[in-house]
Design a protein around this motif. Structure first.
Motif, PDB file in Angstrom:
ATOM      1  N   ALA A   7       0.850  -1.192   0.000  1.00  0.00           N
ATOM      2  CA  ALA A   7       0.000   0.000   0.000  1.00  0.00           C
ATOM      3  C   ALA A   7       0.881   1.236   0.000  1.00  0.00           C
ATOM      4  O   ALA A   7       1.997   1.233   0.522  1.00  0.00           O
ATOM      5  CB  ALA A   7      -0.915   0.011   1.224  1.00  0.00           C
ATOM      6  N   TYR A   8       0.380   2.277  -0.630  1.00  0.00           N
ATOM      7  CA  TYR A   8       0.978   3.610  -0.523  1.00  0.00           C
ATOM      8  C   TYR A   8       0.132   4.344   0.511  1.00  0.00           C
ATOM      9  O   TYR A   8      -1.031   4.645   0.263  1.00  0.00           O
ATOM     10  CB  TYR A   8       0.929   4.348  -1.860  1.00  0.00           C
ATOM     11  N   ASP A   9       0.721   4.580   1.674  1.00  0.00           N
ATOM     12  CA  ASP A   9      -0.015   5.151   2.812  1.00  0.00           C
ATOM     13  C   ASP A   9      -1.257   4.303   3.083  1.00  0.00           C
ATOM     14  O   ASP A   9      -1.149   3.127   3.337  1.00  0.00           O
ATOM     15  CB  ASP A   9      -0.361   6.624   2.560  1.00  0.00           C
ATOM     16  N   ARG A  10      -2.441   4.872   2.967  1.00  0.00           N
ATOM     17  CA  ARG A  10      -3.682   4.131   3.247  1.00  0.00           C
ATOM     18  C   ARG A  10      -4.284   3.489   2.005  1.00  0.00           C
ATOM     19  O   ARG A  10      -5.289   2.797   2.093  1.00  0.00           O
ATOM     20  CB  ARG A  10      -4.705   5.063   3.870  1.00  0.00           C
ATOM     21  N   ARG A  11      -3.702   3.727   0.844  1.00  0.00           N
ATOM     22  CA  ARG A  11      -4.264   3.195  -0.402  1.00  0.00           C
ATOM     23  C   ARG A  11      -3.648   1.831  -0.721  1.00  0.00           C
ATOM     24  O   ARG A  11      -2.485   1.735  -1.104  1.00  0.00           O
ATOM     25  CB  ARG A  11      -4.001   4.157  -1.557  1.00  0.00           C
ATOM     26  N   THR A  12      -4.444   0.794  -0.547  1.00  0.00           N
ATOM     27  CA  THR A  12      -3.986  -0.560  -0.839  1.00  0.00           C
ATOM     28  C   THR A  12      -3.892  -0.749  -2.343  1.00  0.00           C
ATOM     29  O   THR A  12      -4.847  -0.484  -3.067  1.00  0.00           O
ATOM     30  CB  THR A  12      -4.947  -1.601  -0.241  1.00  0.00           C
ATOM     31  N   ILE A  13      -2.738  -1.194  -2.795  1.00  0.00           N
ATOM     32  CA  ILE A  13      -2.521  -1.452  -4.223  1.00  0.00           C
ATOM     33  C   ILE A  13      -2.587  -2.948  -4.497  1.00  0.00           C
ATOM     34  O   ILE A  13      -3.266  -3.386  -5.422  1.00  0.00           O
ATOM     35  CB  ILE A  13      -1.157  -0.888  -4.681  1.00  0.00           C
ATOM     36  N   GLY A  47      -3.791   1.834 -12.454  1.00  0.00           N
ATOM     37  CA  GLY A  47      -3.860   1.837 -11.000  1.00  0.00           C
ATOM     38  C   GLY A  47      -4.076   0.483 -10.357  1.00  0.00           C
ATOM     39  O   GLY A  47      -4.231   0.400  -9.143  1.00  0.00           O
TER      40      GLY A  47
END
Length: 121
Positions: A15-21, A42
């Motif tokens: 994840a980038y910070d709180r954004r799960t990739i 994305g």
């Protein structure tokens, strides 16, 4: 890594910070196979390639390439690993008039003893 796969990604999360990739992905790529990573913008294609290259470390799971656990390498080992691989992007400036397959073939001829990872955007 217990078989003849060149790449093994097991239950990887990133994840980038709180954004799960990436959330628990697994992928096996057999030696000598040709694989395309495709998906919507994305969805984690570039992140997956950066994990394989050792440019990023997963928050969970393992990334093995040629028997090496990439996310557990020391800085010195990681530099040595990166000298053995090459990433070839579809819109790279080196061979602008070639297809991804043609670029990969040229790269493989130039680096026949190295791992070549091809990636199309």
């Amino acid at each position: 890594m217990q078989n003849d796969n060149l790449v093994e990604i097991t239950d990887v999360r990133f994840a980038y910070d709180r954004r799960t990739i990436l959330d628990g992905i697994s992928l096996n790529v057999a030696r000598g196979s040709v694989v395309a990573i495709m998906g919507a913008s994305g969805c984690g294609k570039t992140t997956t390639m950066r994990l394989i290259a050792g440019a990023l470390k997963p928050s969970a799971g393992d990334v093995f390439v040629a028997g090496l656990n990439i996310n557990r390498l020391t800085t010195e080992e990681l530099y040595g690993y990166r000298r053995r691989i090459g990433m070839l992007f579809q819109f790279g400036a080196l061979f602008t008039d070639a297809t991804v397959f043609e670029k990969d073939r040229k790269s493989t001829r130039l680096n026949s003893s190295h791992i070549t990872i091809s990636y199309a955007v």
